[in-house]
Design a protein around this motif. Structure first.
Motif, PDB file in Angstrom:
ATOM      1  N   LEU A 171      -6.313   0.323  -3.526  1.00 37.80           N
ATOM      2  CA  LEU A 171      -5.432  -0.797  -3.852  1.00 37.80           C
ATOM      3  C   LEU A 171      -3.978  -0.426  -3.566  1.00 37.80           C
ATOM      4  O   LEU A 171      -3.205  -1.213  -3.016  1.00 37.80           O
ATOM      5  N   LEU A 172      -3.628   0.807  -3.938  1.00 33.55           N
ATOM      6  CA  LEU A 172      -2.268   1.277  -3.751  1.00 33.55           C
ATOM      7  C   LEU A 172      -1.931   1.367  -2.265  1.00 33.55           C
ATOM      8  O   LEU A 172      -0.833   1.003  -1.837  1.00 33.55           O
ATOM      9  N   ILE A 173      -2.883   1.849  -1.472  1.00 33.80           N
ATOM     10  CA  ILE A 173      -2.602   2.061  -0.055  1.00 33.80           C
ATOM     11  C   ILE A 173      -2.680   0.761   0.742  1.00 33.80           C
ATOM     12  O   ILE A 173      -1.799   0.455   1.532  1.00 33.80           O
ATOM     13  N   ALA A 223     -11.637  -6.120  -8.554  1.00 35.75           N
ATOM     14  CA  ALA A 223     -10.259  -6.246  -8.106  1.00 35.75           C
ATOM     15  C   ALA A 223     -10.027  -7.257  -6.995  1.00 35.75           C
ATOM     16  O   ALA A 223      -9.095  -8.045  -7.057  1.00 35.75           O
ATOM     17  N   ALA A 237     -13.934   4.671  -8.734  1.00 34.64           N
ATOM     18  CA  ALA A 237     -12.727   5.340  -9.210  1.00 34.64           C
ATOM     19  C   ALA A 237     -11.672   5.376  -8.115  1.00 34.64           C
ATOM     20  O   ALA A 237     -10.499   5.625  -8.369  1.00 34.64           O
ATOM     21  N   LEU A 238     -12.104   5.127  -6.869  1.00 33.51           N
ATOM     22  CA  LEU A 238     -11.148   5.113  -5.762  1.00 33.51           C
ATOM     23  C   LEU A 238     -10.529   3.727  -5.568  1.00 33.51           C
ATOM     24  O   LEU A 238      -9.623   3.569  -4.747  1.00 33.51           O
ATOM     25  N   ILE A 239     -11.033   2.727  -6.307  1.00 34.12           N
ATOM     26  CA  ILE A 239     -10.471   1.374  -6.164  1.00 34.12           C
ATOM     27  C   ILE A 239      -8.947   1.380  -6.337  1.00 34.12           C
ATOM     28  O   ILE A 239      -8.237   0.830  -5.496  1.00 34.12           O
ATOM     29  N   PRO A 240      -8.428   2.027  -7.399  1.00 31.24           N
ATOM     30  CA  PRO A 240      -6.964   1.997  -7.559  1.00 31.24           C
ATOM     31  C   PRO A 240      -6.226   2.634  -6.382  1.00 31.24           C
ATOM     32  O   PRO A 240      -5.175   2.133  -5.969  1.00 31.24           O
ATOM     33  N   ILE A 241      -6.772   3.729  -5.838  1.00 33.73           N
ATOM     34  CA  ILE A 241      -6.097   4.376  -4.707  1.00 33.73           C
ATOM     35  C   ILE A 241      -6.103   3.449  -3.497  1.00 33.73           C
ATOM     36  O   ILE A 241      -5.075   3.248  -2.838  1.00 33.73           O
TER      37      ILE A 241
END
Lengths: 255, 252
Positions: free
Chosen positions: A113-115, A199, A107-111
């Motif tokens: 990815l964003l950073i 991802a 669930a932290l993949i998107p975060i």
């Protein structure tokens, strides 16, 4: 564990399935975009191994796993030792730890990815986060399990905190810590492959996705078996190491 | 709970609040870019707003559904295969090596394989969850069968219990504590694989939603979604733990 003679019955299922698939595919001249012939899988694996693409992908995955492990396990060791030594610190961190732990790494993949964007940094961060927890928890347990007598010895010898940690606590807790490390290694590989599949365009996971997208089921299966083999080998090596260094102690230290 | 324990618990809440406070301060003073690390109050506001707008609840439900059905599949499979392997040495001889081979495979590595068979569908995700979350329950069942006391075996023989009766009235109850503990571990795996499956398949669950927020650089919403995942992970394990102690109350 006692040694067993190799039991031929264990081979019936895998050999049977593979043989049936091969023979059926040859008899009916069946071509599928999802189920390759076993012989095609072997051929794809051989080609990918020989042209280096499989080893290259493996190196990328292992590099990320290693980087993440180095960060996550060191932090786990440091915090685990502190939280194991000072019960008060453990209690103070309780709510923080218990509210962060249930967040699934994926669930932290998107975060991440964003950073960090795509690449090694985000993968290594996520692996570090994952491998932190088992090392932390088992280090706390192992440090708390250090015999009070040893700590008394340290006090009698007037050891400072640093000497106490490095000469008494960590050596005594090492078998337990190593179990945590072994769990962390397994988790690191799983997370690495998962992040790559979901991802990140790196390593074995991405190689599998690319093979799938280019309709090469033989290559997908070849990678699947390869991933299994790599994971199995690493775990077997760590188990061997654990048994050799710590003997049976490490197996009793399991919480 | 002793007063000292309570005080420490309160202090530990204080520590957590302090960390959140630092985070808020860091965002407000622009030590870190709020694009990456939104202040907690904005994440909280985003959470409330998204819940109010209504589409978040249905997404959470969908994710819970994936997780639950996958978990159910894994638990049933684990108990069935585990019982077979646990009760019959023949089944063990045939199945155990194959199971040993599949166990260390990262479950997510099955996604590419199964996408080829099922496409990017819900069933594909369910099968992967079923496979990945199978192992703790399976191993617990096998172990539970192996630890049936010899005396109980003798009792079963004296009472001329059939194999099925032995499984249902002796072996499974004996394995129950371990099976439930295994199912609790499975649940965590099921959640992880639901998220991964949703990200991959673009299913309208919470997993894909947070991915969309990241792509749109809506960090507050993204953090709100991750917070929800933490809650789901925490609450589901707590519920199963409660269920566990209720089901095992005869042991106490």
């Amino acid at each position: 564990m006692r040694l067993r003679a190799i039991d031929w019955r264990g081979a019936v299922l895998p050999v049977g399935v593979l043989a049936t698939a091969e023979i059926a595919a040859r008899l009916t001249d069946y071509q599928s975009s999802s189920l390759p012939r076993p012989s095609e899988i072997v051929a794809a694996a051989a080609t990918a191994l020989l042209d280096g693409s499989m080893l290259h992908a493996t190196a990328q995955t292992l590099l990320s796993a290693l980087g993440g492990l180095a960060i996550g396990a060191s932090l786990g060791l440091i915090f685990g030792t502190l939280m194991g030594l000072f019960v008060i610190f453990n209690r103070l961190m309780e709510v923080t730890v218990e509210s962060l732990r249930p967040i699934p790494s994926v669930a932290l993949i998107p975060i991440a990815l964003l950073i960090f964007g795509l690449g090694y940094a985000m993968e290594i961060t996520l692996i570090a986060k994952t491998s932190f927890w088992p090392v932390l928890l088992l280090t706390i347990a192992a440090v708390r399990g250090v015999k009070p007598r040893l700590l008394e010895v340290a006090r009698l010898l007037r050891m400072g905190l640093i000497a106490r940690v490095f000469k008494i606590v960590i050596p005594a807790a090492l078998p337990g810590i190593f179990v945590g490390f072994r769990i962390a290694v397994g988790a690191a590989l799983v997370v690495a492959v998962t992040v790559e599949i979901a991802a990140n365009p790196l390593g074995l996971g991405y190689a599998m996705m690319r093979a799938q997208e280019s309709l090469r089921p033989d290559l997908v299966f070849a990678y699947l078996f390869w991933v299994g083999l790599v994971g199995w080998l690493i775990n077997a090596a760590l188990l061997w190491f654990q048994r050799r260094i710590f003997g049976t102690v490490a197996f009793r230290a399991r919480p | 709970m002793t007063p000292k324990r309570l005080l420490l618990l309160l202090l530990s809440v204080g520590v957590a609040a302090f960390i959140v406070g630092i985070w808020q301060l860091a965002s407000n003073l622009h030590w870190v870019s709020p694009i990456f690390l939104p202040p907690p109050d904005r994440a909280w506001a985003a959470l409330l707003f998204d819940i109010e707008r209504g589409d978040l609840a249905s997404r959470v439900l969908l994710t819970l559904e994936h997780m639950f059905y996958g978990w159910l599949l894994a638990s049933l499979g684990g108990i069935l295969i585990g019982s077979a392997v646990g009760i019959s040495s023949t089944a063990r001889a045939y199945l155990a090596p194959t199971l040993e081979f599949f166990r260390p495979l990262p479950a997510s590595a099955l996604f590419p394989v199964l996408i080829a068979f099922f496409g990017l569908t819900e069933n594909m995700v369910l099968v992967v969850i079923g496979f990945g979350a199978l192992w703790p329950t399976l191993l617990a069942t096998i172990n539970g069968f192996a630890t049936v006391k010899p005396r109980l075996h003798e009792v079963a023989r004296l009472m001329r219990l059939s194999r099925r009766q032995f499984i249902l009235s002796i072996a499974l109850p004996n394995a129950m504590p371990e099976i439930l503990a295994g199912m609790r571990l499975s649940l965590t795996i099921a959640l992880i694989l639901s998220v991964t499956g949703e990200i991959l398949s673009g299913s309208p669950g919470l997993g894909y939603w947070i991915m969309l927020q990241a792509r749109a650089f809506r960090a507050p919403d993204l953090f709100a979604g991750v917070l929800l995942f933490g809650l789901i992970g925490y609450a589901s394990v707590q519920i199963v733990s409660l269920l566990e102690s209720w089901l095992l109350r005869w042991r106490a």
